[in-house]
Motif scaffolding. Structure first.
Motif, PDB file in Angstrom:
ATOM      1  N   ARG A  19       0.814  -1.227   0.000  1.00 50.93           N
ATOM      2  CA  ARG A  19       0.000   0.000   0.000  1.00 50.93           C
ATOM      3  C   ARG A  19       0.843   1.271   0.000  1.00 50.93           C
ATOM      4  O   ARG A  19       0.288   2.365   0.047  1.00 50.93           O
ATOM      5  N   THR A  20       2.153   1.148  -0.042  1.00 54.28           N
ATOM      6  CA  THR A  20       3.013   2.339  -0.054  1.00 54.28           C
ATOM      7  C   THR A  20       2.764   3.159  -1.316  1.00 54.28           C
ATOM      8  O   THR A  20       2.839   2.634  -2.425  1.00 54.28           O
ATOM      9  N   LEU A  21       2.462   4.429  -1.138  1.00 54.80           N
ATOM     10  CA  LEU A  21       2.253   5.308  -2.290  1.00 54.80           C
ATOM     11  C   LEU A  21       3.609   5.710  -2.860  1.00 54.80           C
ATOM     12  O   LEU A  21       4.609   5.775  -2.140  1.00 54.80           O
ATOM     13  N   LEU A  22       3.619   6.031  -4.146  1.00 54.26           N
ATOM     14  CA  LEU A  22       4.887   6.395  -4.782  1.00 54.26           C
ATOM     15  C   LEU A  22       5.519   7.611  -4.090  1.00 54.26           C
ATOM     16  O   LEU A  22       6.742   7.660  -3.891  1.00 54.26           O
TER      17      LEU A  22
ATOM     18  N   MET B   1      -2.959  10.319   3.338  1.00 54.40           N
ATOM     19  CA  MET B   1      -3.933   9.239   3.470  1.00 54.40           C
ATOM     20  C   MET B   1      -3.359   7.972   2.855  1.00 54.40           C
ATOM     21  O   MET B   1      -2.881   7.989   1.731  1.00 54.40           O
ATOM     22  N   ILE B   2      -3.443   6.908   3.611  1.00 53.43           N
ATOM     23  CA  ILE B   2      -2.846   5.647   3.180  1.00 53.43           C
ATOM     24  C   ILE B   2      -3.966   4.611   3.071  1.00 53.43           C
ATOM     25  O   ILE B   2      -4.808   4.514   3.973  1.00 53.43           O
ATOM     26  N   PRO B   3      -3.992   3.831   2.002  1.00 52.60           N
ATOM     27  CA  PRO B   3      -5.029   2.793   1.892  1.00 52.60           C
ATOM     28  C   PRO B   3      -4.887   1.756   3.004  1.00 52.60           C
ATOM     29  O   PRO B   3      -3.799   1.597   3.570  1.00 52.60           O
ATOM     30  N   ALA B   4      -5.987   1.072   3.292  1.00 54.15           N
ATOM     31  CA  ALA B   4      -5.919  -0.076   4.200  1.00 54.15           C
ATOM     32  C   ALA B   4      -5.027  -1.142   3.558  1.00 54.15           C
ATOM     33  O   ALA B   4      -4.879  -1.181   2.341  1.00 54.15           O
ATOM     34  N   ALA B   5      -4.437  -1.987   4.390  1.00 56.88           N
ATOM     35  CA  ALA B   5      -3.493  -2.989   3.871  1.00 56.88           C
ATOM     36  C   ALA B   5      -4.188  -3.955   2.905  1.00 56.88           C
ATOM     37  O   ALA B   5      -5.369  -4.269   3.067  1.00 56.88           O
ATOM     38  N   PHE B   6      -3.449  -4.372   1.906  1.00 58.47           N
ATOM     39  CA  PHE B   6      -3.961  -5.357   0.943  1.00 58.47           C
ATOM     40  C   PHE B   6      -2.779  -6.156   0.414  1.00 58.47           C
ATOM     41  O   PHE B   6      -1.625  -5.763   0.585  1.00 58.47           O
ATOM     42  N   ASP B   7      -3.100  -7.282  -0.202  1.00 61.42           N
ATOM     43  CA  ASP B   7      -2.063  -8.050  -0.902  1.00 61.42           C
ATOM     44  C   ASP B   7      -2.049  -7.611  -2.357  1.00 61.42           C
ATOM     45  O   ASP B   7      -3.098  -7.250  -2.907  1.00 61.42           O
ATOM     46  N   TYR B   8      -0.883  -7.690  -2.954  1.00 60.74           N
ATOM     47  CA  TYR B   8      -0.707  -7.188  -4.317  1.00 60.74           C
ATOM     48  C   TYR B   8      -0.166  -8.301  -5.198  1.00 60.74           C
ATOM     49  O   TYR B   8       0.838  -8.924  -4.853  1.00 60.74           O
ATOM     50  N   VAL B   9      -0.863  -8.565  -6.298  1.00 64.06           N
ATOM     51  CA  VAL B   9      -0.336  -9.525  -7.276  1.00 64.06           C
ATOM     52  C   VAL B   9      -0.387  -8.871  -8.653  1.00 64.06           C
ATOM     53  O   VAL B   9      -1.214  -7.989  -8.912  1.00 64.06           O
ATOM     54  N   ARG B  10       0.504  -9.295  -9.515  1.00 63.74           N
ATOM     55  CA  ARG B  10       0.632  -8.654 -10.818  1.00 63.74           C
ATOM     56  C   ARG B  10       0.336  -9.681 -11.907  1.00 63.74           C
ATOM     57  O   ARG B  10       0.882 -10.788 -11.871  1.00 63.74           O
ATOM     58  N   ALA B  11      -0.534  -9.318 -12.832  1.00 65.28           N
ATOM     59  CA  ALA B  11      -0.867 -10.225 -13.933  1.00 65.28           C
ATOM     60  C   ALA B  11      -0.052  -9.855 -15.168  1.00 65.28           C
ATOM     61  O   ALA B  11       0.184  -8.678 -15.434  1.00 65.28           O
ATOM     62  N   GLY B  12       0.362 -10.874 -15.924  1.00 58.91           N
ATOM     63  CA  GLY B  12       1.109 -10.622 -17.152  1.00 58.91           C
ATOM     64  C   GLY B  12       0.244 -10.704 -18.400  1.00 58.91           C
ATOM     65  O   GLY B  12       0.646 -10.298 -19.481  1.00 58.91           O
ATOM     66  N   SER B  13      -0.972 -11.249 -18.223  1.00 52.97           N
ATOM     67  CA  SER B  13      -1.877 -11.393 -19.368  1.00 52.97           C
ATOM     68  C   SER B  13      -3.306 -11.341 -18.860  1.00 52.97           C
ATOM     69  O   SER B  13      -3.551 -11.488 -17.657  1.00 52.97           O
ATOM     70  N   SER B  36      -9.264   6.061 -10.469  1.00 52.29           N
ATOM     71  CA  SER B  36     -10.512   6.073  -9.699  1.00 52.29           C
ATOM     72  C   SER B  36     -10.390   5.221  -8.438  1.00 52.29           C
ATOM     73  O   SER B  36     -10.835   5.623  -7.366  1.00 52.29           O
ATOM     74  N   LEU B  37      -9.789   4.045  -8.577  1.00 57.59           N
ATOM     75  CA  LEU B  37      -9.747   3.103  -7.444  1.00 57.59           C
ATOM     76  C   LEU B  37      -8.836   3.593  -6.314  1.00 57.59           C
ATOM     77  O   LEU B  37      -9.212   3.516  -5.136  1.00 57.59           O
ATOM     78  N   LEU B  38      -7.645   4.105  -6.654  1.00 55.79           N
ATOM     79  CA  LEU B  38      -6.717   4.487  -5.576  1.00 55.79           C
ATOM     80  C   LEU B  38      -7.256   5.630  -4.712  1.00 55.79           C
ATOM     81  O   LEU B  38      -7.142   5.568  -3.483  1.00 55.79           O
ATOM     82  N   PRO B  39      -7.870   6.682  -5.291  1.00 52.95           N
ATOM     83  CA  PRO B  39      -8.464   7.693  -4.404  1.00 52.95           C
ATOM     84  C   PRO B  39      -9.521   7.110  -3.466  1.00 52.95           C
ATOM     85  O   PRO B  39      -9.580   7.485  -2.292  1.00 52.95           O
ATOM     86  N   LEU B  43      -9.292   7.010   0.708  1.00 52.53           N
ATOM     87  CA  LEU B  43     -10.359   7.479   1.594  1.00 52.53           C
ATOM     88  C   LEU B  43     -10.991   6.312   2.366  1.00 52.53           C
ATOM     89  O   LEU B  43     -11.894   6.513   3.171  1.00 52.53           O
ATOM     90  N   ARG B  44     -10.520   5.114   2.077  1.00 48.71           N
ATOM     91  CA  ARG B  44     -11.028   3.865   2.674  1.00 48.71           C
ATOM     92  C   ARG B  44     -12.511   3.657   2.395  1.00 48.71           C
ATOM     93  O   ARG B  44     -13.227   3.028   3.180  1.00 48.71           O
ATOM     94  N   LEU B  45     -12.951   4.196   1.271  1.00 51.89           N
ATOM     95  CA  LEU B  45     -14.298   3.884   0.791  1.00 51.89           C
ATOM     96  C   LEU B  45     -14.274   2.559   0.047  1.00 51.89           C
ATOM     97  O   LEU B  45     -15.297   1.938  -0.180  1.00 51.89           O
ATOM     98  N   ALA B  46     -13.080   2.157  -0.395  1.00 50.72           N
ATOM     99  CA  ALA B  46     -12.883   0.825  -0.972  1.00 50.72           C
ATOM    100  C   ALA B  46     -11.743   0.168  -0.204  1.00 50.72           C
ATOM    101  O   ALA B  46     -10.718   0.810   0.042  1.00 50.72           O
ATOM    102  N   THR B  47     -11.965  -1.069   0.211  1.00 53.16           N
ATOM    103  CA  THR B  47     -10.931  -1.783   0.979  1.00 53.16           C
ATOM    104  C   THR B  47     -10.759  -3.197   0.432  1.00 53.16           C
ATOM    105  O   THR B  47     -11.047  -4.181   1.126  1.00 53.16           O
ATOM    106  N   PRO B  48     -10.317  -3.319  -0.815  1.00 52.71           N
ATOM    107  CA  PRO B  48     -10.109  -4.666  -1.361  1.00 52.71           C
ATOM    108  C   PRO B  48      -9.017  -5.399  -0.582  1.00 52.71           C
ATOM    109  O   PRO B  48      -8.083  -4.769  -0.074  1.00 52.71           O
ATOM    110  N   SER B  49      -9.171  -6.723  -0.496  1.00 52.62           N
ATOM    111  CA  SER B  49      -8.163  -7.509   0.228  1.00 52.62           C
ATOM    112  C   SER B  49      -6.959  -7.794  -0.662  1.00 52.62           C
ATOM    113  O   SER B  49      -5.848  -7.969  -0.171  1.00 52.62           O
ATOM    114  N   VAL B  50      -7.220  -7.851  -1.973  1.00 52.88           N
ATOM    115  CA  VAL B  50      -6.148  -8.151  -2.928  1.00 52.88           C
ATOM    116  C   VAL B  50      -6.308  -7.239  -4.139  1.00 52.88           C
ATOM    117  O   VAL B  50      -7.433  -7.033  -4.623  1.00 52.88           O
TER     118      VAL B  50
END
Lengths: 156, 272
Positions: A19-22, B1-13, B36-39, B43-50
């Protein structure tokens, strides 16, 4: 997670939370505090940096998204003692007052001039719509960017 | 403002992205440009887990001539739309509207698919795609399906996309270089439209779409019908708010938005 970037030409390698911002990454992990946090809601543009040469708002991007990218912050714009023409133009045309928006304003201008090397005044005003200045009324900022464009065209 | 914690995965396709979102369940979200999603997350209006980051799925970034229509990859950035020569020639309205999204920095990151999938009634491109009768290609674990713009936007930030589906392509008919106008009314240049009105000549008729006049982007059908029956721009524009449900907020009351819609539709119709 492990993030590797090139910031102002130097390799950076840090362990960060997803969640670290750039902007946090640049200021806290890389120690480059020239990039400012203004509104923190992607409105004001104070946090603008160049990502692979294009302006982005670093408060609205994850450091994870920048993994592998080349980033330029205000600290990386000058070549040694020699300022970038946009920096010189802001200095000579008094394109700032308090200075808080200036780093973002300068980087947004560098990106704009890369895309439009010969801008009209309207191009500059529209091109900087994502950067807010609460002091100058923009007049000298626009003048600075137009002056920089002229210098940069002359240098080519 | 920092988003709530989440896991991050990256897709290649695209296929990997769909498999990852299936694996991580309903609280996982796709991340395109994040404009749109990061703002919302900050604001923690969206809190995806991943977050499944689509940033490396390069093969979904294109504008192609597909014969009778144009095919646009969902991850094509606004910047690439506003500088596309093909769009300038074959679908000028989309290029012009893309150039009015946010500001330069936003257009360098934001994608057309992200904007569509977010389903915000205040955003510009969905209204243009609605006016153009665009088709959206949605890919899921079981294959792909096509949904027309008219059936895609369901409610405020709600679309026809299932949680495990990815919007991969947007198809628009060729509408030429001219014959459109987009009147975006806002208080600061970079802001969302308080109200927007788009008019475009499509297939021999005039299509009109409205931004921020309800829970979803809307077609001004009453205006279109009036025009079909020979009404003048001024008369047709009086019907602009029929069937709408404009919100009332800090920027504008419902009454003011109703007024704006009529004025902006008239201006757009007069300009085409």
């Amino acid at each position: 997670m492990r993030i590797g970037t090139t910031v102002n030409g130097a390799a950076q390698d840090h362990e960060v939370e997803p969640r670290t911002l750039l902007v946090q990454y640049l200021r806290e992990a890389c120690g480059l505090t020239g990039t400012k946090i203004g509104c923190d809601t992607s409105s004001c543009g104070a946090c603008t940096v160049l990502l692979d040469g294009e302006s982005v708002k670093s408060c609205t991007m994850l450091a994870a998204q920048a993994d592998g990218a080349a980033i330029t912050t205000i600290e990386g714009l000058a070549q040694g003692e020699k300022w970038h023409p946009v920096q010189t133009a802001f200095h000579e045309n008094h394109g700032l007052q308090c200075g808080y928006c200036t780093a973002g304003m300068v980087l947004a201008a560098v990106s704009l001039l890369d895309e439009i090397p010969n801008p009209t005044e309207q191009d500059v005003r529209l091109g900087l719509e994502g950067n807010l200045c609460r002091c100058t009324g923009y007049h000298n900022i626009v003048k600075s960017v137009l002056a920089a464009a002229e210098t940069m065209r002359g240098a080519k | 403002m920092i988003p709530a914690a989440f896991d991050y995965v990256r897709a290649g396709s695209a296929a990997e992205a769909i498999s990852l979102i299936g694996e991580h369940g309903e609280d996982a979200k796709f991340l395109a440009g994040g404009m749109s999603l990061l703002p919302l997350m900050k604001l923690r209006l969206a809190t995806p887990s991943v977050l499944v980051d689509l940033g490396r799925v390069r093969d979904l970034s294109y504008v192609r001539d597909a014969g009778d229509h144009l095919a646009i990859g969902a991850l094509t950035r606004h910047r690439d739309l506003e500088t596309s020569d093909l769009l300038a020639k074959e679908c000028g309205v989309l290029r012009a509207v893309a150039a009015q999204v946010g500001d330069n920095q936003v257009r360098h990151r934001g994608t057309i698919g992200g904007s569509v999938a977010h389903g915000d009634p205040a955003s510009d491109l969905p209204a243009a795609l609605l006016a153009l009768d665009a088709t959206f290609v949605l890919q899921g674990p079981g294959g792909s399906r096509s949904v027309g713009a008219n059936d895609f936007f369901k409610g405020f930030l709600e679309t026809a996309l299932a949680p495990d589906e990815l919007l991969t392509e947007i198809q628009v008919r060729k509408s030429g270089a001219a014959g459109f106008a987009y009147e975006k009314f806002n208080r600061r240049a970079q802001d969302w439209a308080i109200v927007g009105a788009l008019a475009a000549r499509v297939n021999g008729g005039t299509h009109v779409a409205l931004v921020n006049m309800g829970a979803i982007v809307l077609r001004a059908r009453a205006v279109e019908n009036a025009l079909e029956q020979g009404a003048s721009a001024t008369d047709a524009a009086r019907e602009a708010a029929v069937g709408t449900d404009p919100p009332s907020d800090l920027n504008a009351s419902t009454e003011y938005r109703t007024h704006l819609a009529q004025v902006l539709v008239r201006r757009a119709l007069e300009a085409i």
